[in-house]
Write a protein that holds these residues in place. Structure first.
Motif, short mmCIF file in Angstrom:
data_model
loop_
_atom_site.label_atom_id
_atom_site.label_comp_id
_atom_site.label_asym_id
_atom_site.label_seq_id
_atom_site.Cartn_x
_atom_site.Cartn_y
_atom_site.Cartn_z
N ASN A 130 0.35 -0.98 -0.40
CA ASN A 130 0.00 0.09 -0.28
C ASN A 130 1.18 0.94 0.27
O ASN A 130 0.58 2.71 0.02
CB ASN A 130 -0.52 -0.36 0.80
N LEU A 131 2.57 1.08 -0.02
CA LEU A 131 3.29 2.07 0.11
C LEU A 131 3.47 2.67 -1.27
O LEU A 131 4.56 1.75 -1.70
CB LEU A 131 3.84 1.94 0.92
N LEU A 132 4.65 3.96 -0.86
CA LEU A 132 5.14 3.85 -2.53
C LEU A 132 6.31 4.41 -2.13
O LEU A 132 6.51 5.21 -0.95
CB LEU A 132 4.99 4.74 -3.99
N ALA A 133 7.73 4.12 -2.74
CA ALA A 133 8.83 5.11 -1.56
C ALA A 133 8.64 6.19 -1.93
O ALA A 133 7.95 7.45 -2.79
CB ALA A 133 10.12 4.49 -2.79
N GLY A 134 9.19 7.80 -0.61
CA GLY A 134 9.12 8.62 -0.89
C GLY A 134 8.14 8.90 0.24
O GLY A 134 7.54 9.66 1.27
N ASP A 135 6.56 7.74 0.74
CA ASP A 135 5.90 8.02 1.81
C ASP A 135 6.30 8.22 2.58
O ASP A 135 7.84 7.07 2.81
CB ASP A 135 4.79 6.64 1.52
N ARG A 136 5.96 8.27 4.01
CA ARG A 136 6.17 8.30 5.58
C ARG A 136 6.24 6.68 6.10
O ARG A 136 5.15 6.26 5.81
CB ARG A 136 6.05 8.95 6.61
N ALA A 137 6.80 6.19 6.60
CA ALA A 137 6.70 4.76 7.47
C ALA A 137 5.63 4.96 8.65
O ALA A 137 6.64 5.73 9.10
CB ALA A 137 7.95 4.55 7.85
N PRO A 138 4.84 4.18 8.36
CA PRO A 138 3.90 4.00 9.39
C PRO A 138 4.50 3.52 10.57
O PRO A 138 5.39 2.33 10.22
CB PRO A 138 2.56 3.44 8.96
N ASP A 139 4.03 3.86 11.19
CA ASP A 139 4.25 2.70 12.99
C ASP A 139 3.36 1.60 13.10
O ASP A 139 2.58 1.26 12.39
CB ASP A 139 4.32 3.47 13.89
N GLY A 140 3.58 0.75 13.33
CA GLY A 140 2.89 -0.77 14.25
C GLY A 140 3.62 -1.57 14.72
O GLY A 140 4.91 -1.14 15.50
N PRO A 141 2.96 -2.55 15.23
CA PRO A 141 3.12 -3.66 16.60
C PRO A 141 4.22 -4.50 15.29
O PRO A 141 4.49 -4.81 14.59
CB PRO A 141 2.07 -4.45 16.89
N LEU A 142 5.41 -4.95 16.67
CA LEU A 142 6.11 -5.75 15.81
C LEU A 142 6.44 -7.18 16.56
O LEU A 142 5.61 -7.12 17.75
CB LEU A 142 7.60 -5.71 16.04
N PRO A 143 7.36 -8.20 16.36
CA PRO A 143 6.33 -10.23 17.25
C PRO A 143 6.65 -9.50 18.51
O PRO A 143 6.61 -10.61 18.53
CB PRO A 143 6.47 -10.83 16.04
N ASP A 144 8.21 -8.82 18.56
CA ASP A 144 8.62 -8.96 19.48
C ASP A 144 8.13 -8.69 21.34
O ASP A 144 8.55 -8.25 22.21
CB ASP A 144 10.35 -8.86 19.36
N GLY A 145 7.53 -7.82 20.54
CA GLY A 145 6.01 -7.08 21.61
C GLY A 145 6.84 -5.32 21.05
O GLY A 145 6.25 -4.06 21.85
N GLY A 146 7.65 -5.43 20.70
CA GLY A 146 8.31 -4.23 20.28
C GLY A 146 7.89 -3.33 19.38
O GLY A 146 6.31 -3.74 18.86
N THR A 147 7.50 -1.92 18.58
CA THR A 147 7.05 -1.03 17.67
C THR A 147 7.93 -1.07 16.51
O THR A 147 9.55 -1.15 16.22
CB THR A 147 6.30 -0.09 18.51
#
Length: 469
Positions: A380-397
């Motif tokens: 859903n993203l193109l190069a140049g877009d802001r990288a959204p935050d979100g959860p990672l499998p290890d519990g971090g973001t």
């Protein structure tokens, strides 16, 4: 006279210069910050920190201090003839989400933001030379030589950055013009005042007179101060003395002069919008107000300025520490000047009542699609877009993974084969399919934007080759 030698000379210790110096120091780049004044700027001027800038400050390691020092913008209250007329909401209410953890704007007086950044710079081994003015600047094929005031030895640097404000000495020495217009011919008074008992601190107070006069008083979170702004008629000159500030309060509100117990700082200005014709001249870069001057409406000036620094810092780091081709630095102007131009237009329209504060002022939608460092797309993203935050499998973001001077390769919902990645330049993280990204490989630049993206690794190596010798 001996010459001090440093990687980068930063002229100006405002939010732009301090943010840049912090970013450079954490990359192991030697930096010298000089400031003509004897101390940090004392006023609250750029008090509204937008959502995207909060993400930047998170990465720079100061978000906890910023959040502890500020608060959300209070609901406006309109007054007339000493009576409350009703609420006025200046900003749309937006709740944080998983992908956009900061809603903004977050109110922090500019002087406090600068204190926080200076403390971080000190932690990183940097400092500011106060009371040091730039008096001359010369550059050649290998670097820049800066002459300083007070018989201080000159500085020899590989690069220099003008972060010295709207009346930039560096810009003048370079002969770079600014193109723009007067946003409003009416001058404005801005002051930090204390009103201990006569006004509550729950609202941003607006006083509108029958003659069209205007004055606002905004409580500054984490302090006992209010920021006062008042607009005057074209051709007049606001009295910035303590007596003058008290007089305008008494004339335009139901308060008395005695209700203002202290005037801590005051200034007058004429709202203007102007853009430097160039952001780069040889080995010298313009950033912040030295490159673009905004109306304060919409709270875009400080935010655009700090993001200039954030864009430039990692590129200087790659060239200085890792031997990247200096052509990488050409992307600073081509990426940031269009953004600054757009923000100038937005601020001007808001000032004139032609646009409202909203999603655009939060700056989360800004990006570099089609820019010189933006290649590909996936999910859903193109190069140049802001990288959204979100959860990672290890519990971090994702933001936890991005924090620091490295690049991050996110493999989202894919088991595509990855090339061998040398050293610590790129950190690799895997996560299951995540809607804000979709599926694919996403290479996230150190400033939180996607540089390269694809369904497989084709072209990834070529993109990374730009960042090392």
């Amino acid at each position: 006279m001996n010459t001090d030698v440093v990687d980068v000379l930063v002229v100006g210790a405002g939010p732009t210069g301090l943010a840049l110096a912090c970013d450079l120091r954490r990359r192991g780049v030697s930096v010298r910050v000089i400031e003509q004044a004897d101390h940090l700027f004392p006023g609250s001027r750029g008090k509204g920190i937008q959502a995207r800038t909060l993400e930047v400050l998170d990465d720079l390691g100061v978000i906890n201090a910023v959040l502890a020092s500020g608060g959300p913008a209070p609901v406006g209250m309109v007054w007339q003839d000493g009576e409350r007329q009703g609420e006025h909401r200046m900003f749309e209410e937006v709740a944080p989400t998983v992908s956009e953890p900061y809603a903004g704007p977050w109110l922090v007086p500019q002087w406090r933001t600068q204190e926080i950044l200076l403390a971080r710079l000190t932690e990183l081994g940097g400092s500011v030379d106060f009371g040091t003015a730039l008096t001359g600047l010369a550059q050649d094929a290998d670097g820049v030589t800066a002459a300083l005031s007070s018989d201080r030895p000159p500085i020899r640097a590989r690069y220099a950055v003008a972060a010295d404000g709207g009346r930039s000495t560096v810009r003048g020495l370079l002969g770079v013009a600014m193109t723009g217009e007067s946003v409003d011919p009416a001058p404005m008074l801005v002051a930090d005042v204390r009103i201990p008992t006569a006004l509550d601190r729950l609202n941003w107070h607006f006083f509108v007179g029958a003659d069209g006069s205007y004055l606002s008083v905004c409580p500054l979170p984490g302090t006992e101060d209010f920021q006062l702004t008042a607009q005057f008629k074209d051709g007049s000159a606001p009295d910035t003395s303590a007596a003058g500030v008290r007089s305008v309060v008494a004339a335009r509100t139901h308060l008395t002069e005695a209700d203002v117990s202290e005037v801590r700082w005051s200034s007058d200005f004429r709202p203007r919008a102007a853009l430097a014709d160039r952001f780069t001249v040889g080995r010298v870069f313009l950033a912040g107000d030295a490159a673009h001057i905004h109306s304060p409406a919409g709270g875009q000036g400080l935010n655009t300025s700090v993001q200039d620094a954030y864009n430039l810092g990692w590129k200087l780091g790659q060239v200085i520490r890792y031997g990247a081709d200096s052509a990488l630095l050409d992307s600073y102007e081509s990426e940031r000047r269009p953004v600054a131009a757009d923000m100038l237009g937005l601020s001007t329209r808001i000032h004139r009542g032609e646009a409202k504060r909203g999603g655009a002022t939060r700056q989360l939608g800004l990006g570099y699609r089609g820019g010189p460092l933006s290649v590909g797309g996936a999910g859903n993203l193109l190069a140049g877009d802001r990288a959204p935050d979100g959860p990672l499998p290890d519990g971090g973001t994702i933001f936890d993974a991005l924090r620091g001077p490295h690049l991050t390769l996110l493999a989202v919902g894919t088991d595509a084969e990855l090339p061998a990645l040398e050293g610590d330049l790129v950190h690799v993280r895997h996560l299951d399919a995540y809607e804000p990204y979709g599926k694919g490989l996403f290479l996230i630049r150190p400033d939180g934007y996607i540089g390269w993206a694809g369904e497989d690794a084709t072209g990834l190596g070529e993109w990374l080759a730009k960042l090392r010798k």
